[in-house]
Design a protein around this motif. Structure first.
Motif, short mmCIF file in Angstrom:
data_model
loop_
_atom_site.label_atom_id
_atom_site.label_comp_id
_atom_site.label_asym_id
_atom_site.label_seq_id
_atom_site.Cartn_x
_atom_site.Cartn_y
_atom_site.Cartn_z
N VAL B 7 0.85 -1.20 0.00
CA VAL B 7 0.00 0.00 0.00
C VAL B 7 0.88 1.24 0.00
N THR B 11 1.12 4.12 -2.76
CA THR B 11 0.85 5.51 -2.36
C THR B 11 2.00 6.41 -2.77
N TRP B 12 3.21 5.89 -2.56
CA TRP B 12 4.42 6.64 -2.91
C TRP B 12 4.38 7.03 -4.39
N GLU B 14 1.76 7.15 -6.31
CA GLU B 14 0.62 8.05 -6.55
C GLU B 14 1.00 9.50 -6.22
N TYR B 15 1.65 9.68 -5.06
CA TYR B 15 2.02 11.04 -4.67
C TYR B 15 3.13 11.61 -5.54
N GLU B 82 -9.08 12.29 3.08
CA GLU B 82 -9.26 11.03 2.38
C GLU B 82 -10.16 10.09 3.20
N TRP B 106 -5.01 3.18 6.08
CA TRP B 106 -4.94 4.64 6.09
C TRP B 106 -3.62 5.12 6.71
N ARG B 109 -0.78 4.83 4.26
CA ARG B 109 -0.83 5.91 3.26
C ARG B 109 -0.36 7.22 3.89
N CYS B 112 3.36 7.31 4.45
CA CYS B 112 4.03 7.43 3.17
C CYS B 112 4.06 8.89 2.71
N ARG B 113 2.92 9.53 2.85
CA ARG B 113 2.85 10.94 2.45
C ARG B 113 3.79 11.79 3.33
#
Lengths: 263, 267
Positions: B7, B11-12, B14-15, B82, B106, B109, B112-113
């Protein structure tokens, strides 16, 4: 002009209905926004708790600067800031901008004032109270001319911010996701909550002439307090005029290169 | 654990697609922090003094730069949007049938952000630390540095659970932006990232000591600068762990109650 004012009034009413649909969130947001304003005053209170002067400014003068900044911030947050920073990129991403172009309205006007933020407008009542507090506790005698000059400079500050944001927002036509620029813009204008006299050398030049953040609060506040700088005002008028022209050109250029998405 | 790493990896990526946006978010905060630093330079210059409120100029600059770095790790904007949307738009239903814990999904994610904004923030602050190297002081000791890192990490977890609680009340509310915004506003001053909490009048400090926010910036930075004794560090970490445990307990309770209420609206 009358037509556009009427439209702004209708936008406000519609948006109030939308925002009031989530009443607890609306009132908490208003509370949060009012608290954020008070935090700026508190921040200065704490700074002056530890020092009598900040770059030559006494607390009562910084109080004026703070409420000037809050007046400008409330105005742009209620009107064009979020529209251009966040809602316009969203319209472009979803392909809804086409719909906006079909309206018999100036697209820039519609994009900038489509959603009038009633949360910010409601919390702005605190700014009025802070002005009342300033006049009853801190204001010394001031001339009518200073007050008029203050209002004119405040107007130039708003035009400067609007033009700048139009240039920033126009990039959304190419990048689609330009919300980072909106956040960047927010942080940059927050620079204006402090007297720009705290900067020395190159930074002072930068914030006065290259990127005149000083126009947001420092320059109008100084004018109100009786310190005028006419050559600088002339520079400011010329600068704002050129920036407005550039922003118009950039916006028109972006519109010409718009190719619909998603729809 | 493996699935949460997957995940995090997704996420990485995606960002990274929106890296310019993240970069601009972080750089905006960076500019705002530089202005505060300029304010303190001005105060020390005007007062012509070595110490203001127990801080020397290098200590104050180090504090503010450290607070800026922590900001890029912890105090990122739009926290919890989110989670709120997943619940209110019914997207949660899709997660519930998967063999994973949704809160951990969650959290993965979120961490990661944070890692990404931290790296971006660190890069920006390293430049300014180099420029202001005369004013930047190293950690009090190696042990203090490790405890500082641990405190920042735990502060991040505390921050996540605080916003997590105010996001999962979306089971009962259509929109949780309001309460989360109020918390963010209070945090902007109560974490001490804008100005050290010890500069506030005594009664304000009393209030801040009762809240969990000081553990997100003020407490780690006090450890870094060596301004707290060993007993205060132990007491601080104990209180931090109690806060985290309490918030986890509350969040589990709300999550279980919320799931019973969840009607997959919008799905």
């Amino acid at each position: 002009m009358k037509k556009y004012l009427k439209i702004i009034w209708i936008f406000s009413k519609v948006n109030l209905q939308n925002q009031m649909a989530y009443r607890p969130s609306f009132f908490l947001a208003v509370l949060g926004k009012a608290t954020r304003m008070l935090i700026l005053i508190l921040l200065f209170r704490v700074i002056y708790f530890n020092t009598p002067l900040l770059a030559g400014w006494e607390y009562k003068d910084v109080f004026l600067l703070a409420i000037t900044y809050l007046t400008v911030e409330s105005t742009i947050l209620t009107t064009f800031h979020r529209n251009l920073s966040y809602y316009l990129p969203d319209l472009l991403k979803k392909g809804d901008f086409d719909f906006l172009l079909t309206k018999p309205l100036n697209p820039l006007f519609y994009s900038s004032f489509r959603i009038i933020d009633l949360m910010d407008l409601t919390s702005s009542s605190l700014v009025i109270f802070l002005w009342y507090y300033y006049f009853t506790h801190y204001a010394s005698a001031f001339s009518f001319l200073s007050f008029i000059l203050y209002l004119i400079l405040l107007g130039f500050g708003l035009i400067f911010l609007f033009s700048l944001l139009v240039i920033f927002a126009s990039s959304a036509f190419w990048t689609i996701n330009a919300t980072g620029l909106g956040r960047f813009f927010e942080d940059i204008i927050r620079t204006g909550r402090f007297p720009t006299d705290v900067f020395k050398g190159a930074f002072s030049f930068l914030f006065l002439y290259v990127f005149p953040i000083a126009t947001i609060a420092t320059v109008p506040s100084k004018a109100f307090l009786g310190t005028t700088n006419w050559p600088y005002y002339v520079y400011l008028v010329v600068f704002t005029f050129i920036l407005t022209l550039i922003s118009k050109k950039v916006w028109n250029y972006a519109l010409k290169h718009y190719s619909s998405a998603s729809s | 654990m493996k699935k949460y790493l997957a995940v995090a990896k997704a996420t990485w990526q995606e960002y990274l697609t929106y890296r310019t946006n993240l970069f601009l978010e972080v750089i905006g905060g960076f500019v705002a922090q530089l202005v505060i630093i300029a304010v303190w330079f001005s105060i020390f210059r005007d007062l012509k003094t070595e110490i203001v409120a127990g801080y020397s100029l290098p200590e104050m600059i180090t504090y503010l730069l450290g607070a800026g770095i922590i900001n890029s790790f912890i105090l990122i904007a739009s926290q919890g949007d989110e989670i709120n949307d997943d619940i209110n738009r019914g997207k949660l239903s899709g997660f519930l049938v998967k063999p994973l814990s949704v809160p951990f999904y969650w959290l993965s994610r979120d961490l990661c952000r944070r890692a990404l904004t931290f790296i971006l923030g660190m890069g920006e602050y390293l430049v300014i630390i180099l420029i202001l190297s005369n004013y930047f002081i190293p950690p009090f000791s190696l042990a203090n540095f490790f405890m500082f890192c641990l405190a920042v990490l735990l502060g991040g977890i505390l921050h996540f659970f605080l916003f997590y609680i105010f996001s999962i009340i979306a089971f009962w509310m259509d929109q949780t932006w309001g309460p989360r915004f109020v918390i963010r506003v209070i945090m902007s001053i109560a974490t001490g990232s804008l100005i050290p909490l010890s500069l506030f009048p005594a009664n304000w400090q009393l209030v801040f000591n009762l809240l969990p926010f000081k553990f997100m910036a003020y407490f780690p930075l006090q450890i870094y600068l060596g301004k707290v004794s060993v007993s205060e560090i132990i007491l601080g970490f104990s209180a931090l762990l109690v806060w985290i445990s309490a918030l986890i307990g509350i969040s589990v309770w709300i999550w279980e109650k919320g799931l019973k209420k969840y009607s997959a609206y919008g799905n």
